[in-house]
Design an enzyme around this catalytic site. Sequence first.
Site, PDB file in Angstrom:
ATOM      1  N   ARG A 168       0.859  -1.159   0.465  1.00 28.50           N
ATOM      2  CA  ARG A 168       0.088   0.464  -0.252  1.00 28.50           C
ATOM      3  C   ARG A 168       1.530   1.414  -0.021  1.00 28.50           C
ATOM      4  O   ARG A 168       0.831   2.303   0.563  1.00 28.50           O
ATOM      5  CB  ARG A 168      -0.854  -0.010   1.091  1.00 28.50           C
ATOM      6  N   SER A 220     -10.027  -1.613   4.551  1.00 21.77           N
ATOM      7  CA  SER A 220      -9.306  -2.037   5.496  1.00 21.77           C
ATOM      8  C   SER A 220      -8.896  -0.646   6.660  1.00 21.77           C
ATOM      9  O   SER A 220      -8.313  -0.314   5.646  1.00 21.77           O
ATOM     10  CB  SER A 220      -8.216  -3.150   6.051  1.00 21.77           C
ATOM     11  N   GLU A 290      -3.755   2.437   7.407  1.00 22.37           N
ATOM     12  CA  GLU A 290      -4.057   2.001   6.026  1.00 22.37           C
ATOM     13  C   GLU A 290      -4.712   3.043   5.315  1.00 22.37           C
ATOM     14  O   GLU A 290      -5.035   3.843   4.480  1.00 22.37           O
ATOM     15  CB  GLU A 290      -4.643   0.642   5.411  1.00 22.37           C
TER      16      GLU A 290
HETATM   17  C1  LIG Z   1     -15.494  -2.341   1.169  1.00 23.39           C
HETATM   18  C2  LIG Z   1     -14.025  -1.734   0.699  1.00 23.39           C
HETATM   19  C3  LIG Z   1     -12.790  -2.590   1.040  1.00 23.39           C
HETATM   20  C4  LIG Z   1     -11.915  -2.428   0.090  1.00 23.39           C
HETATM   21  N1  LIG Z   1     -10.976  -3.649  -0.763  1.00 23.39           N
HETATM   22  C5  LIG Z   1      -9.686  -2.991  -1.222  1.00 23.39           C
HETATM   23  C6  LIG Z   1      -8.298  -3.802  -1.092  1.00 23.39           C
HETATM   24  O1  LIG Z   1      -8.894  -5.139  -0.993  1.00 23.39           O
HETATM   25  N2  LIG Z   1      -7.194  -3.897  -1.165  1.00 23.39           N
HETATM   26  C7  LIG Z   1      -6.906  -2.834  -1.431  1.00 23.39           C
HETATM   27  O2  LIG Z   1      -5.859  -1.589  -1.614  1.00 23.39           O
HETATM   28  N3  LIG Z   1      -8.296  -1.486  -0.842  1.00 23.39           N
HETATM   29  C8  LIG Z   1      -9.200  -1.782  -0.916  1.00 23.39           C
HETATM   30  N4  LIG Z   1     -10.106  -0.584   0.015  1.00 23.39           N
HETATM   31  C9  LIG Z   1      -9.695   0.322  -0.222  1.00 23.39           C
HETATM   32  C10 LIG Z   1      -9.893   1.734  -1.163  1.00 23.39           C
HETATM   33  O3  LIG Z   1     -11.290   1.463  -1.999  1.00 23.39           O
HETATM   34  C11 LIG Z   1      -8.278   1.790  -1.641  1.00 23.39           C
HETATM   35  O4  LIG Z   1      -7.483   1.851  -1.472  1.00 23.39           O
HETATM   36  C12 LIG Z   1      -8.910   2.435  -3.074  1.00 23.39           C
HETATM   37  O5  LIG Z   1      -7.507   2.705  -4.279  1.00 23.39           O
HETATM   38  C13 LIG Z   1      -8.956   3.833  -2.431  1.00 23.39           C
HETATM   39  O6  LIG Z   1      -9.839   4.874  -4.508  1.00 23.39           O
HETATM   40  P1  LIG Z   1     -10.572   6.092  -3.824  1.00 23.39           P
HETATM   41  O7  LIG Z   1     -10.301   6.459  -5.388  1.00 23.39           O
HETATM   42  O8  LIG Z   1     -12.034   5.524  -3.131  1.00 23.39           O
HETATM   43  O9  LIG Z   1      -9.469   6.669  -3.872  1.00 23.39           O
HETATM   44  P2  LIG Z   1      -9.712   8.372  -1.932  1.00 23.39           P
HETATM   45  O10 LIG Z   1     -10.294   7.372  -1.142  1.00 23.39           O
HETATM   46  O11 LIG Z   1     -10.265   8.780  -2.804  1.00 23.39           O
HETATM   47  O12 LIG Z   1      -8.077   8.814  -1.868  1.00 23.39           O
HETATM   48  C14 LIG Z   1      -7.178   7.793  -1.860  1.00 23.39           C
HETATM   49  C15 LIG Z   1      -6.449   8.542  -1.636  1.00 23.39           C
HETATM   50  O13 LIG Z   1      -5.550   8.505  -2.832  1.00 23.39           O
HETATM   51  C16 LIG Z   1      -5.168  10.029  -3.613  1.00 23.39           C
HETATM   52  N5  LIG Z   1      -5.305  10.458  -4.749  1.00 23.39           N
HETATM   53  C17 LIG Z   1      -6.921   9.934  -5.367  1.00 23.39           C
HETATM   54  N6  LIG Z   1      -6.818  10.080  -6.979  1.00 23.39           N
HETATM   55  C18 LIG Z   1      -5.346  10.571  -7.708  1.00 23.39           C
HETATM   56  C19 LIG Z   1      -4.795  10.584  -8.562  1.00 23.39           C
HETATM   57  N7  LIG Z   1      -5.663  11.025  -9.725  1.00 23.39           N
HETATM   58  N8  LIG Z   1      -3.158  11.543  -8.110  1.00 23.39           N
HETATM   59  C20 LIG Z   1      -3.044  11.444  -7.049  1.00 23.39           C
HETATM   60  N9  LIG Z   1      -3.126  11.322  -5.981  1.00 23.39           N
HETATM   61  C21 LIG Z   1      -4.679  10.673  -6.205  1.00 23.39           C
HETATM   62  C22 LIG Z   1      -6.080  10.902  -2.409  1.00 23.39           C
HETATM   63  O14 LIG Z   1      -5.566  11.895  -2.406  1.00 23.39           O
HETATM   64  C23 LIG Z   1      -6.305  10.262  -1.179  1.00 23.39           C
HETATM   65  O15 LIG Z   1      -4.851  11.042  -0.890  1.00 23.39           O
HETATM   66  C24 LIG Z   1     -11.018  -1.091  -0.150  1.00 23.39           C
HETATM   67  C25 LIG Z   1     -12.130  -0.166   0.621  1.00 23.39           C
HETATM   68  C26 LIG Z   1     -13.762  -0.167   0.308  1.00 23.39           C
HETATM   69  C27 LIG Z   1     -14.898   0.583   1.303  1.00 23.39           C
END
Ligand SMILES: Cc1cc2nc3c(=O)[nH]c(=O)nc-3n(C[C@H](O)[C@H](O)[C@H](O)COP(=O)(O)OP(=O)(O)OC[C@H]3O[C@@H](n4cnc5c(N)ncnc54)[C@H](O)[C@@H]3O)c2cc1C
Length: 308
Positions: A168, A220, A290
């Site tokens: 991560r 997580s 995380e």
């Molecule tokens: C039910 C559930 C299950 C999940 N399972 C997993 C899993 O199995 N594995 C896993 O890794 N994660 C998991 N996640 C966490 C999450 O989905 C991931 O971390 C995902 O990559 C976050 O994407 P987001 O668009 O929601 O980012 P956000 O939560 O909106 O942002 C996360 C970070 O990314 C930055 N960011 C966003 N877009 C950009 C961009 N274009 N350029 C630079 N920085 C950027 C933001 O500033 C922030 O710091 C889960 C979440 C949920 C709710």
Amino acid sequence: MSTDWLQRWPGLRRDEPLARHSQFGIGGPADMFLRLDELAVVAELVARCTESGVPLTILGAGSNALVLDGGVRGLALRLMTKDLAVADGVATFAAGTMLPRAALDLAAAGWTGMEWGIGVPGSCGASIWGNAGAFGGDVEGSLVECEVVAPDGTTRWIAGADCAFGYRDSRFKHDLSGHVVLHGRFTVVADDIATVRARTHAVQSERKRTQPYGVRSLGSTFKNPPGDFAGRLLEAAGLAGRSHGGARISPKHANFILNVDHASAADVLALVHCARDEVASRFDVVLEREIVLLGEPASDAVAAQTAP
Ligand SMILES: Cc1cc2nc3c(=O)[nH]c(=O)nc-3n(C[C@H](O)[C@H](O)[C@H](O)COP(=O)(O)OP(=O)(O)OC[C@H]3O[C@@H](n4cnc5c(N)ncnc54)[C@H](O)[C@@H]3O)c2cc1C
């Protein structure tokens, strides 16, 4: 800080509650907020924010980031572009493409390699930023290269091998912090459609069986410590089902915190803090968050709970 140029930007909203733009449904207001469907203007916008001293926060789908109750100063930018194209065994995703959509579309066209993305409800841009992964696959394993904008507005492609991916983790959290991911190009391999679909659905079924589903969470809360699982430690510490305000530690999987009833970010952080203390005192293991925090806390008491 001069924001006159930005105030005239088409579609700009002021004092926009970010809870509306997060899957978790929590977050104070952004001073200024923009949703962009057009990646071509991102470089100009980033450069002008840097020149004029406007703090810039990039939002994805809000499935990993907890936006604090005090909100975000400056501009919060959400990249909505969701293009997905496949050619010569490489799938190119725009930053706003959601991984589950990408996994389904690739499976329907008979491309294997991204099945793990079916249960990661986040955008491609954020998933590169944080090296998302699940069920043995991750961004690091298949990212060929990604296109990024630096704070000065210059755009370049960086090879996956040069992103310093870890658990991560990536350069975008360290020496390339402030860079915005625009596109990712991933290796995919042609396979039988029914087989890829079956694998994708198997991943989805396993997630539904073991994790909270259809509820608001950030996935997580803590990273797994070496040789163990955060969820196991949290459960063994008796934390499953613990509540604070409108937030609750999932009774099904203790590493998930749920927004069950109009929770505030302070409610969530109180649970994070309590869970970490409890695990440290019982098992002498310090859990690392995380989930990521964006914006400002609404009080000094909450500020004290924002340690990594
Ligand atoms: C039910 C559930 C299950 C999940 N399972 C997993 C899993 O199995 N594995 C896993 O890794 N994660 C998991 N996640 C966490 C999450 O989905 C991931 O971390 C995902 O990559 C976050 O994407 P987001 O668009 O929601 O980012 P956000 O939560 O909106 O942002 C996360 C970070 O990314 C930055 N960011 C966003 N877009 C950009 C961009 N274009 N350029 C630079 N920085 C950027 C933001 O500033 C922030 O710091 C889960 C979440 C949920 C709710």
